[in-house]
Write a protein that holds these residues in place. Structure first.
Motif, PDB file in Angstrom:
ATOM      1  N   TYR A 111      36.803  33.242  30.630  1.00 57.81           N
ATOM      2  CA  TYR A 111      38.168  33.361  31.363  1.00 57.81           C
ATOM      3  C   TYR A 111      38.923  32.034  31.402  1.00 57.81           C
ATOM      4  CZ  TYR A 111      38.868  37.395  34.141  1.00 57.81           C
ATOM      5  OH  TYR A 111      39.537  38.874  34.278  1.00 57.81           O
ATOM      6  N   ASN A 159      31.404  36.712  42.688  1.00 57.17           N
ATOM      7  CA  ASN A 159      32.081  37.857  42.807  1.00 57.17           C
ATOM      8  C   ASN A 159      32.349  37.745  44.474  1.00 57.17           C
ATOM      9  OD1 ASN A 159      29.864  39.867  40.908  1.00 57.17           O
ATOM     10  ND2 ASN A 159      31.961  39.069  40.485  1.00 57.17           N
ATOM     11  N   ARG A 203      43.289  42.631  32.954  1.00 53.11           N
ATOM     12  CA  ARG A 203      43.024  43.994  32.296  1.00 53.11           C
ATOM     13  C   ARG A 203      43.820  44.319  31.079  1.00 53.11           C
ATOM     14  NH1 ARG A 203      39.413  43.326  34.489  1.00 53.11           N
ATOM     15  NH2 ARG A 203      38.643  44.114  36.602  1.00 53.11           N
ATOM     16  N   LYS A 231      40.658  34.316  42.738  1.00 55.84           N
ATOM     17  CA  LYS A 231      41.467  35.360  42.150  1.00 55.84           C
ATOM     18  C   LYS A 231      42.741  35.567  43.123  1.00 55.84           C
ATOM     19  CE  LYS A 231      37.851  37.513  39.689  1.00 55.84           C
ATOM     20  NZ  LYS A 231      37.079  38.459  39.191  1.00 55.84           N
ATOM     21  N   GLU A 254      29.878  37.967  29.842  1.00 54.46           N
ATOM     22  CA  GLU A 254      31.348  38.292  30.109  1.00 54.46           C
ATOM     23  C   GLU A 254      32.302  37.404  29.271  1.00 54.46           C
ATOM     24  OE1 GLU A 254      33.546  39.948  31.301  1.00 54.46           O
ATOM     25  OE2 GLU A 254      32.950  40.021  33.446  1.00 54.46           O
ATOM     26  N   ARG A 306      26.450  47.227  34.778  1.00 57.41           N
ATOM     27  CA  ARG A 306      27.210  46.036  35.060  1.00 57.41           C
ATOM     28  C   ARG A 306      26.126  45.130  36.064  1.00 57.41           C
ATOM     29  NH1 ARG A 306      32.703  44.665  38.224  1.00 57.41           N
ATOM     30  NH2 ARG A 306      32.502  42.105  38.027  1.00 57.41           N
ATOM     31  N   HIS A 307      26.014  44.001  35.810  1.00 58.44           N
ATOM     32  CA  HIS A 307      25.204  43.114  36.866  1.00 58.44           C
ATOM     33  C   HIS A 307      25.704  43.384  38.255  1.00 58.44           C
ATOM     34  CE1 HIS A 307      28.256  40.251  38.027  1.00 58.44           C
ATOM     35  NE2 HIS A 307      28.728  40.365  36.646  1.00 58.44           N
ATOM     36  N   ASN A 333      33.572  43.034  31.515  1.00 60.01           N
ATOM     37  CA  ASN A 333      34.431  43.053  30.339  1.00 60.01           C
ATOM     38  C   ASN A 333      33.698  43.391  29.086  1.00 60.01           C
ATOM     39  OD1 ASN A 333      37.262  42.568  31.405  1.00 60.01           O
ATOM     40  ND2 ASN A 333      36.163  40.856  32.251  1.00 60.01           N
ATOM     41  N   LEU A 358      35.788  34.600  43.018  1.00 57.75           N
ATOM     42  CA  LEU A 358      36.313  33.444  42.150  1.00 57.75           C
ATOM     43  C   LEU A 358      36.075  34.052  40.580  1.00 57.75           C
ATOM     44  CD1 LEU A 358      34.356  30.295  43.329  1.00 57.75           C
ATOM     45  CD2 LEU A 358      36.489  31.213  43.986  1.00 57.75           C
ATOM     46  N   PHE A 359      37.014  33.605  39.736  1.00 53.60           N
ATOM     47  CA  PHE A 359      36.910  34.138  38.363  1.00 53.60           C
ATOM     48  C   PHE A 359      35.606  33.392  37.809  1.00 53.60           C
ATOM     49  CE2 PHE A 359      41.473  34.530  38.758  1.00 53.60           C
ATOM     50  CZ  PHE A 359      41.735  35.771  38.174  1.00 53.60           C
ATOM     51  N   THR A 360      34.710  34.174  37.040  1.00 50.77           N
ATOM     52  CA  THR A 360      33.668  33.705  36.726  1.00 50.77           C
ATOM     53  C   THR A 360      33.364  33.435  35.186  1.00 50.77           C
ATOM     54  OG1 THR A 360      32.495  35.241  38.586  1.00 50.77           O
ATOM     55  CG2 THR A 360      31.075  33.880  37.101  1.00 50.77           C
ATOM     56  N   GLY A 361      33.743  34.524  34.608  1.00 51.87           N
ATOM     57  CA  GLY A 361      33.569  34.486  33.035  1.00 51.87           C
ATOM     58  C   GLY A 361      32.260  33.987  32.587  1.00 51.87           C
TER      59      GLY A 361
HETATM   60  O1  LIG Z   1      34.060  37.161  35.447  1.00 54.80           O
HETATM   61  C1  LIG Z   1      34.518  37.610  36.463  1.00 54.80           C
HETATM   62  O2  LIG Z   1      35.358  36.804  37.312  1.00 54.80           O
HETATM   63  C2  LIG Z   1      34.086  38.941  36.851  1.00 54.80           C
HETATM   64  O3  LIG Z   1      32.848  39.312  36.632  1.00 54.80           O
HETATM   65  C3  LIG Z   1      35.068  40.173  36.100  1.00 54.80           C
HETATM   66  O4  LIG Z   1      36.335  39.607  36.339  1.00 54.80           O
HETATM   67  P1  LIG Z   1      37.409  40.615  36.449  1.00 54.80           P
HETATM   68  O5  LIG Z   1      37.352  41.837  37.386  1.00 54.80           O
HETATM   69  O6  LIG Z   1      38.416  39.715  36.701  1.00 54.80           O
HETATM   70  O7  LIG Z   1      37.771  41.218  34.929  1.00 54.80           O
END
Ligand SMILES: O=C(O)[C@H](O)COP(=O)(O)O
Length: 331
Positions: free
Chosen positions: A192, A92, A217, A200, A189, A85-86, A261, A96-99
């Motif tokens: 989102y 992060n 999740r 978050k 990813e 995983r990066h 994910n 913030l939600f990144t997707g």
């Molecule tokens: O896209 C994101 O915000 C994270 O890289 C992964 O988010 P998650 O922990 O909410 O799945």
């Protein structure tokens, strides 16, 4: 899979942020993977035009069973599969939600990628797959800078015929000293949706912790206008089966740098986790995980702890020999 085995799978994969995870001693944890789905007899799995063999560092892979196949694996062949995983991204860090938003690594993420590279510096890598997002690509490149073999990772550009033509390499020797880096949006990813860019914690305060946990999740509940893990798996696992497994079958050692994910969906597939079990599967940033692919099965070896750690190299003769070669102990 029996529940107890799955539990073991989960507890072994849930990685500690410090990365002090040792190779799984229970090597009997074998899982078959379906390679049949992606193995028509003479499928050309190279990602560049095969018409010009000078044109790329990627050699087309033909699967066993093909009468023309020159890349048919030896019966005893085994391949390494490294998943990373990066490292920590700027979003992060900001929680913030990144997707699918394309943000780079933080300095801490850069360090994590370098550290990940040190852990895998004795493991062979023939081809690298990353998502199309810069945080995964930075991680792959920084990790490979640490590798003792010192091959040069080179991004394969196939977005247009011209990009392909203009990035040709004309020296066979230089190609040999290169590792193709194949970028694929399918490894991105999960998208989102309307959570992208939201904080978050603030989202949990607004919609409730349980709702946000379900979005983050659960297997099949998508966030608003986004992808569920199941939807993400549809493209990530299909890509893994269609493009990556054939490389492993052909005896190539593969590294994948991707995302929480997209990798959760691939691990779910490799370890045959149920949609309930995958809920508790968490991946830390920048921690490499090693699988050995042998005779159509994946053997999970956990996360190599570091270049001086013996266990993982002792586990297979091939890895031990590769390491000895790097040490200059073998000719
Ligand atoms: O896209 C994101 O915000 C994270 O890289 C992964 O988010 P998650 O922990 O909410 O799945």
């Amino acid at each position: 899979m029996a529940a107890s085995t799955s539990q073991h799978a989960l507890s072994s994969i849930r990685l500690l942020p410090t990365g002090c995870f040792h190779p799984d001693k229970r090597a009997s944890h074998l899982h078959s993977v379906s390679v049949g789905r992606c193995c028509p007899n003479t499928r050309n799995l190279g990602l560049v035009c095969a018409s010009n063999s000078q044109s790329s560092v990627v050699e087309p892979v033909q699967l066993p069973g093909s009468p023309k196949s020159s890349a048919a694996p030896k019966k005893s062949s085994e391949s390494a599969l490294i998943l990373i995983r990066h490292g920590e991204s700027l979003w992060n860090e900001k929680n913030l939600f990144t997707g699918c938003v394309d943000v780079p690594l933080t300095p801490k993420g850069v360090d994590e990628a370098i550290e990940a590279g040190k852990r895998i510096c004795n493991i062979p890598v023939d081809v690298i797959y990353t998502s199309s997002l810069i945080r995964a690509q930075m991680t792959a490149m920084l990790a490979m800078m640490q590798h003792r073999r010192k091959k040069v990772p080179i991004i394969v550009h196939n977005e247009s015929e011209q990009a392909h033509r203009w990035s040709q390499i004309y020296s066979e020797e230089t190609k040999k000293q290169s590792i193709p880096v194949i970028t694929a949006w399918q490894l991105n990813e999960r998208m989102y949706g309307e959570l992208q860019g939201l904080n978050k914690q603030e989202t949990a305060d607004r919609f409730g912790k349980e709702q946000v946990h379900e979005w983050r999740r659960s297997y099949d509940i998508p966030p608003p206008n986004g992808e569920s893990l199941e939807m993400c798996a549809e493209r990530a696992v299909a890509y893994f089966q269609d493009q990556i497994i054939p490389q492993l079958v052909a005896g190539k050692h593969v590294m994948i740098a991707a995302h929480g994910n997209s990798l959760r969906s691939i691990i779910m597939h490799l370890d045959k986790l149920t949609s309930q079990e995958v809920i508790s599967l968490e991946l830390s940033t920048g921690i490499p995980m090693l699988y050995i692919f042998k005779e159509g099965k994946f053997i999970r070896r956990g996360s190599p702890a570091g270049p001086s750690e013996a266990g993982v190299y002792a586990y297979t003769k091939n890895l031990a020999q590769y390491r000895q070669k790097l040490d200059g102990l073998l000719q």
